[in-house]
Write a protein that holds these residues in place. Sequence first.
Motif, short mmCIF file in Angstrom:
data_model
loop_
_atom_site.label_atom_id
_atom_site.label_comp_id
_atom_site.label_asym_id
_atom_site.label_seq_id
_atom_site.Cartn_x
_atom_site.Cartn_y
_atom_site.Cartn_z
N HIS A 74 0.85 -1.20 0.00
CA HIS A 74 0.00 0.00 0.00
C HIS A 74 0.88 1.24 0.00
O HIS A 74 1.97 1.25 0.57
CB HIS A 74 -0.89 -0.02 1.25
CG HIS A 74 -2.01 0.98 1.22
ND1 HIS A 74 -1.82 2.32 1.43
CD2 HIS A 74 -3.33 0.81 1.01
CE1 HIS A 74 -2.98 2.94 1.36
NE2 HIS A 74 -3.91 2.05 1.10
N ALA A 75 0.42 2.29 -0.61
CA ALA A 75 1.16 3.56 -0.61
C ALA A 75 1.30 4.07 0.83
O ALA A 75 0.44 3.80 1.67
CB ALA A 75 0.41 4.59 -1.45
N PRO A 76 2.36 4.79 1.13
CA PRO A 76 2.53 5.34 2.48
C PRO A 76 1.31 6.19 2.86
O PRO A 76 0.76 6.93 2.04
CB PRO A 76 3.78 6.20 2.37
CG PRO A 76 4.56 5.58 1.26
CD PRO A 76 3.52 5.10 0.28
N MET A 77 0.91 6.07 4.13
CA MET A 77 -0.30 6.75 4.57
C MET A 77 -0.24 6.93 6.09
O MET A 77 0.31 6.11 6.80
CB MET A 77 -1.52 5.88 4.20
CG MET A 77 -2.84 6.40 4.70
SD MET A 77 -4.21 5.31 4.24
CE MET A 77 -4.08 4.08 5.52
N LEU A 78 -0.82 8.01 6.56
CA LEU A 78 -1.01 8.25 7.98
C LEU A 78 -2.45 8.67 8.16
O LEU A 78 -2.94 9.55 7.43
CB LEU A 78 -0.07 9.37 8.46
CG LEU A 78 -0.08 9.70 9.94
CD1 LEU A 78 0.42 8.51 10.75
CD2 LEU A 78 0.77 10.92 10.21
N ALA A 137 3.74 2.16 5.85
CA ALA A 137 4.96 2.47 5.11
C ALA A 137 5.83 1.22 5.05
O ALA A 137 5.83 0.42 5.98
CB ALA A 137 5.73 3.60 5.79
N ASP A 138 6.58 1.09 3.97
CA ASP A 138 7.54 -0.01 3.82
C ASP A 138 6.93 -1.39 4.09
O ASP A 138 7.51 -2.22 4.77
CB ASP A 138 8.75 0.20 4.74
CG ASP A 138 9.47 1.50 4.43
OD1 ASP A 138 9.54 1.86 3.24
OD2 ASP A 138 9.95 2.15 5.38
N ASN A 139 5.72 -1.60 3.59
CA ASN A 139 5.01 -2.87 3.71
C ASN A 139 4.75 -3.26 5.17
O ASN A 139 4.75 -4.43 5.53
CB ASN A 139 5.75 -3.99 2.97
CG ASN A 139 4.78 -4.91 2.24
OD1 ASN A 139 3.69 -4.51 1.84
ND2 ASN A 139 5.16 -6.15 2.09
#
Length: 89
Positions: free
Chosen positions: A39-43, A73-75
């Motif tokens: 997934h794309a990095p997300m917060l 992030a980073d799987n």
Amino acid sequence: MESLFRLSVVTSEETVFDEPVSYVNLPTPFGSVGILARHAPMLCAVEKGVLRCTLESGEAVRVLVGDGVASVADNECTVLVSNGKIQDE
């Protein structure tokens, strides 16, 4: 192709869950958010509710969570919440 990623659900007291999963569904203030591997990095904010995830075996796990935040992030997906407990069937 790798379809798993690490999910960690952590409170100030303990690590509630820390295993590889193939899917996570997070409760957020704006509805649920699904997370898959890479997934794309997300917060995002996490809302009190039920976090659902699927283990490599296909078994579904439900974790009752309090308010908090999630970082992807980073799987890896790390969920920091006020409280958490694996829900028994």
